[in-house]
Design an enzyme around this catalytic site. Structure first.
Site, mmCIF file in Angstrom:
data_model
loop_
_atom_site.group_PDB
_atom_site.id
_atom_site.type_symbol
_atom_site.label_atom_id
_atom_site.label_comp_id
_atom_site.label_asym_id
_atom_site.label_seq_id
_atom_site.Cartn_x
_atom_site.Cartn_y
_atom_site.Cartn_z
ATOM 1 N N LYS A 53 0.813 -1.237 0.024
ATOM 2 C CA LYS A 53 0.083 -0.033 -0.014
ATOM 3 C C LYS A 53 0.787 1.111 0.035
ATOM 4 C CE LYS A 53 -3.799 -2.621 2.146
ATOM 5 N NZ LYS A 53 -4.405 -3.019 3.408
ATOM 6 N N GLN A 97 -4.922 -2.240 9.698
ATOM 7 C CA GLN A 97 -5.003 -3.418 9.243
ATOM 8 C C GLN A 97 -5.517 -4.636 9.878
ATOM 9 O OE1 GLN A 97 -3.634 -3.672 5.930
ATOM 10 N NE2 GLN A 97 -4.128 -6.025 5.929
ATOM 11 N N ASP A 120 -11.402 2.275 4.433
ATOM 12 C CA ASP A 120 -11.803 0.891 4.104
ATOM 13 C C ASP A 120 -13.335 0.873 3.986
ATOM 14 O OD1 ASP A 120 -9.796 -0.752 4.060
ATOM 15 O OD2 ASP A 120 -9.613 -0.962 6.548
#
Ligand code: GUN
Length: 286
Positions: A53, A97, A120
């Site tokens: 990322k 995460q 997200d």
């Protein structure tokens, strides 16, 4: 293998270019978009994902802000990091995460993220907007899958879509998204999971199958209607080797298939960049 390839890497490269030009436009207004990541512990696949990322951010000109925290961090200290990112004006969007190490309350952490910075789309407010049919930020993997299908001329409109798995990051939001009343969605959605004894009967009816179980080789060619589009979104690992939920036999029956590498993964990351730039644009009223 006779199926045509759903090339996520190629489409993701195009989306990164689009994001890079949007970054330039924001820069012209004096804003440098910033994407934050929070990694707790040293789960090797999570580390790899987060590193990728950051590499993507570097490619498109988004500043990345990383917090790497010990696996034994307390819930309160982790909440403190989240509160800090919420308040940091250089961070337009960020993610924690998943999965978090055992002992940490994932739901409480997700709830603490500012919904406006939730890259997200997993904050309950953003998931709730998706449930209401009016999403602001789409979860990255489901959005990436739909984009990949759409780009290859595969519409879900009126089609039977079977999703294997009901996890928070893929199966559950994808089911909501695919059934939305909007062009390219409008699907008849079936979600199969460990509680469904005859998974194959459900899959065989489907025009589009998305496997998001994280169980290597779970979906085999005999479960697939000839010509169907099949997306492997769930992964597992054998050592460092990434394994697909799709058995190799699927490629002999399906009309379309994602490759083991370069299918859904790059699309998830591309959607993350798109969500990040959109959060930055929203922050300046764009
Ligand atoms: N772990 C696996 N997939 C995801 C995802 O989409 N978002 C986050 N935050 N963690 C993940």
């Amino acid at each position: 293998m006779t199926a045509r390839i759903l090339d996520g890497e190629a489409l993701a490269a195009r989306i990164r270019k689009e994001v890079a030009s949007r970054v330039e436009q924001l820069e012209a207004h004096g804003v440098t978009p910033g994407l934050g990541t929070v990694l707790v512990g040293d789960h090797p696949p999570s580390r790899r994902y987060v590193d990728m990322k950051h590499a993507d951010c570097a490619e498109v000109g988004i500043t990345s802000i990383h917090r790497h925290l010990p696996a034994d961090i307390s819930q309160d200290d982790l909440l403190g990091v989240v509160v800090g990112l919420n308040a940091d004006p250089a961070v337009h969007a960020y993610l924690v995460q998943l999965p978090l190490p055992a002992g940490l309350d994932e739901e409480e952490i997700l709830l603490a993220v500012d919904p406006a910075k939730d890259v997200d789309g997993l904050h309950p407010v953003n998931l709730g907007k998706l449930v209401m049919g009016n999403p602001t930020v789409l979860p990255c993997t489901p959005a990436g899958i739909l984009e990949l299908l759409r780009d290859n001329g595969i519409s879900l409109d009126g089609k039977d879509v079977a999703i294997v798995g009901r996890g928070l990051t893929i199966g559950r939001p994808l089911a909501l998204l695919a059934a939305l009343k909007r062009p390219g969605c409008n699907a008849a959605v079936t979600v199969v999971h460990t509680g469904v004894p005859d998974m194959a009967a459900h899959l065989y009816r489907a025009d589009v199958v998305v496997a998001a179980a994280g169980q290597a080789g779970l979906v085999t060619g005999d479960m697939i209607k000839p010509g169907a589009a099949v997306v492997g979104a769930g992964v597992s690992f054998e050592g460092k080797r990434l394994l697909s939920d799709l058995d190799d036999s699927v490629g002999d029956v399906a009309g379309w298939i994602t490759p083991r590498i370069g299918g859904v993964g790059p699309m998830t990351r591309a959607m993350l960049l798109r969500n990040a730039i959109e959060a930055a644009e929203r922050s300046v009223g764009g």
